[in-house]
Structures are given as structure tokens and as C-alpha cells.
Enzyme design. Structure first.
Site, short mmCIF file in Angstrom:
data_model
loop_
_atom_site.label_atom_id
_atom_site.label_comp_id
_atom_site.label_asym_id
_atom_site.label_seq_id
_atom_site.Cartn_x
_atom_site.Cartn_y
_atom_site.Cartn_z
N CYS A 11 21.35 -7.38 91.07
CA CYS A 11 21.15 -7.60 89.64
C CYS A 11 20.75 -6.33 88.89
O CYS A 11 21.29 -6.04 87.82
CB CYS A 11 20.14 -8.72 89.41
N HIS A 62 14.37 -10.92 89.06
CA HIS A 62 15.80 -10.96 88.75
C HIS A 62 15.98 -10.48 87.33
O HIS A 62 15.12 -10.72 86.48
CB HIS A 62 16.33 -12.38 88.92
N HIS A 74 24.63 -11.69 84.67
CA HIS A 74 23.82 -11.21 85.78
C HIS A 74 24.60 -11.27 87.07
O HIS A 74 25.65 -11.91 87.14
CB HIS A 74 22.52 -12.02 85.90
#
Length: 104
Positions: A11, A62, A74
Site C-alpha cells: 500500500c 494501511h 489502495h
């Protein structure tokens, strides 16, 4: 984890790559450094290009790029690069903070 190629990207590498390639901006490589940089921005003030951060159970952190209208892009370990909604209960519960690297 830690990948930065088309065969596998995590990510933070995904958002770093997009910022470098399409926005001509250098940002830190890891979510830990990305969340410490940029300007904090409230969830109700998100603009396209802002980084949105999440704390996910059993994982560290994340990050994705806010696209507008509650959507963000993402790199997912299960789905690859994808678009999700902040309105999804999973992401609502995991939402942590956001940072702005572009504009004012």
C-alpha cells in the site's frame, strides 16, 4: 509486503509510486513515515489526492489515496490494486487519520 513492482506492490509503495509518477512529488516510502509527514486533515475535509490511513486488526497500518465521493484507491493483499469506499463498515471502523501533501 514491501513490493514496488507490477508483480506485487504494498500500500505505501503504491501511493509513493503514484505521487512520484503522476504528481511529480516525492513522499516517504513507509506508512509510518507517510503518516508523520504532510499536513493533518479532518475526515470531513478530504480532497482528492489526500492520503487516508487505517489501523487494521492483526496488521500494522494501511494507506490509500482519496479519490473523492468517499472512494479511495489502495493496494490490497487480497484484491490487488482496488477502489474502496470509506462508507464501507470495514473501512469506517479501521479509519485512523489523513494527511495532505498537495496544495493548501
Amino acid at each position: 509486503m514491501g513490493g514496488t513492482s507490477m508483480s506485487g506492490i504494498d500500500c505505501s509503495g503504491f501511493v509513493q509510486l503514484l505521487y512520484r509518477k503522476y504528481l511529480n512529488r516525492q513522499i516517504p516510502r513507509s506508512t509510518t513515515l507517510q503518516v508523520k509527514s504532510g499536513r493533518p486533515v479532518g475526515k470531513n475535509q478530504l480532497r482528492s489526492g489526500d492520503l487516508v490511513f487505517f489501523k487494521i486488526p492483526d496488521k500494522k497500518q494501511h494507506v490509500g489515496i482519496y479519490l473523492g465521493q468517499a472512494d479511495f484507491a489502495h493496494a490490497s493483499t487480497s484484491k490487488g490494486v482496488t477502489i474502496s469506499s470509506l462508507g464501507n463498515p470495514y473501512w469506517q471502523n479501521a479509519y485512523w487519520t489523513a494527511r495532505r501533501y498537495l496544495g493548501k
